[in-house]
Design a protein around this motif. Sequence first.
Motif, short mmCIF file in Angstrom:
data_model
loop_
_atom_site.label_atom_id
_atom_site.label_comp_id
_atom_site.label_asym_id
_atom_site.label_seq_id
_atom_site.Cartn_x
_atom_site.Cartn_y
_atom_site.Cartn_z
N UNK A 113 45.49 25.04 53.25
CA UNK A 113 44.05 24.78 53.29
C UNK A 113 43.41 25.33 54.56
N UNK A 114 44.22 25.55 55.60
CA UNK A 114 43.69 26.25 56.78
C UNK A 114 43.24 27.65 56.40
N UNK A 115 44.02 28.33 55.57
CA UNK A 115 43.62 29.65 55.07
C UNK A 115 42.38 29.54 54.21
N UNK A 116 42.31 28.50 53.37
CA UNK A 116 41.16 28.34 52.48
C UNK A 116 39.86 28.18 53.26
N UNK A 117 39.92 27.50 54.41
CA UNK A 117 38.71 27.23 55.17
C UNK A 117 38.05 28.45 55.77
N UNK A 149 50.47 30.94 46.81
CA UNK A 149 50.44 31.11 48.27
C UNK A 149 50.73 32.56 48.65
N UNK A 150 51.62 33.21 47.92
CA UNK A 150 51.88 34.62 48.18
C UNK A 150 50.67 35.49 47.92
N UNK A 151 49.95 35.21 46.83
CA UNK A 151 48.73 35.95 46.55
C UNK A 151 47.69 35.70 47.65
N UNK A 152 47.58 34.44 48.10
CA UNK A 152 46.62 34.12 49.16
C UNK A 152 46.93 34.89 50.44
N UNK A 153 48.22 35.04 50.76
CA UNK A 153 48.61 35.77 51.96
C UNK A 153 48.18 37.23 51.89
N UNK A 154 48.51 37.88 50.77
CA UNK A 154 48.16 39.29 50.62
C UNK A 154 46.64 39.49 50.52
N UNK A 155 45.98 38.61 49.76
CA UNK A 155 44.55 38.74 49.57
C UNK A 155 43.77 38.53 50.84
N UNK A 182 41.06 32.31 49.14
CA UNK A 182 40.78 30.92 49.51
C UNK A 182 41.09 29.95 48.38
N UNK A 183 40.65 30.27 47.17
CA UNK A 183 40.88 29.38 46.03
C UNK A 183 42.35 29.31 45.68
N UNK A 184 43.04 30.42 45.76
CA UNK A 184 44.46 30.44 45.45
C UNK A 184 45.24 29.51 46.37
N UNK A 185 44.97 29.62 47.68
CA UNK A 185 45.66 28.75 48.64
C UNK A 185 45.26 27.28 48.45
N UNK A 186 43.99 27.05 48.18
CA UNK A 186 43.50 25.69 48.04
C UNK A 186 44.10 25.01 46.81
#
Length: 450
Positions: free
Chosen positions: A24-28, A82-88, A123-127
């Motif tokens: 959620x830190x990434x999402x913010x 989470x992997x998609x969130x990292x790359x995105x 953001x949505x993927x990580x959240x």
Amino acid sequence: MALPTRSQRYWLRTLSMLGACLATTTSGTIYLFSTYGPALSRRLHLTSTQANVAAIAANYGQLLSGPFFGWAADTVGPQVLSGFAAMGSFAAFSALAYTYEGSLGMPSWLLLAGYMVLVGLASQSANMAAVTTTTKNFKQNRGSAVSLCVAFFGLSPFVLSHVSTLFFAVGDKPDTFGYLKFLSYLGLTTSLLAALSLTVVGFGPSRRYRQDIPHGFIVDRASDTSSGLLSDSHSETTTDEEQQQALLAHGSESLPSAGYNAASSSQVVSDPRGTLDGIDYDTARELGGMSYLRDPEAQLLALVLFLCAGIGVFYNNNIGTIVNALYFSSTDDPDPSAAQRLINHHVAVVSLGSFVGRLAIGAVTDLGKRFWGLPRSGILVVVVFCMVMSQIIAGAAESLTTLLVGSALTGLSYGFLFGIMPTLVSVWFGTSHFGSNWGMTTVFIGFSGQ
């Protein structure tokens, strides 16, 4: 296959909770546009309308992708998301950084909006990975657990806006390129760590068998002596674990049809007895798909988000423009760096309010229900009232001081709302389809806050 021991579940749940907070830190980071948007707009000579479209694109990318990423969280698990969130996140903020620097030329504002859509998707993927996993790992203390998870969504802009002020908004010219590169590596690192730590542990073995439990309900242990946030929601004995392992060894048909697990039942039974008889009527239903969309209570939650959450999204997107308007109209010798620091300060106040609101509302709902039997829906009424009052104050602001009060109250109310709503969705409609249900509910924000 032997079930994990109580100690193993505890540590897996602890590690997963830490991973959820990182995710959620990434999402913010989606709420940080005001910290780099004005500088990016000046460099690319964007109009106010074009800058707003870019900011809105991120929100649309996040909110409209909710159903898909919610479904993915329910089916493929948190590691893939989470992997998609990292790359995105890495790709999106790197593209923004090099666009600002000029290495990618001077693209159209539509291409810039495309980068912001990717920010929203990451953001949505990580959240969804974080919130869905946390919801499925906790029951008795779910409100507190989910609010702690989403609190970091609110805290992230507060911390990162201060990072911008302390390290990137110094001197006569803010280092926007360095700040955007920092965000790209931050999203990559936190999401990869989340992918390694997030796992669905579950509630643990079933509670003791109860012959008198109506079909479609599960036992409530609100009165258990174990009340720690990370403790098992089901404090079983060693004998219980041995009995359940023996049942699993003989196949699922050996399980009691009543009381062992309510997830298989979609019956809705209302009973005014609350939890006095040991039955948790909050989690009686397991609804998903069209059944969820047709449910009046699900429609009510969507309406509340449509009317209230959109206000917070709109305010977050435009706080930089509002602060600039008040600042440049109140000084004869405006300083761009000073204006950026003021914007960062307001973003930080909104973020801190959101963090406190998200963190507090979960504890309030859990304690209120456990000790006084307060309905969560009643607390939701108070949350809506707070949001209305915050906008009355912010709308009447004619100075930066008054606006700061409005920013604090808006952040607090926004935090209240997003701290309680995921819990309501999970306890009213179950956890089997939580990701999809929550994703479909948040879609409605995309049509109100833009």
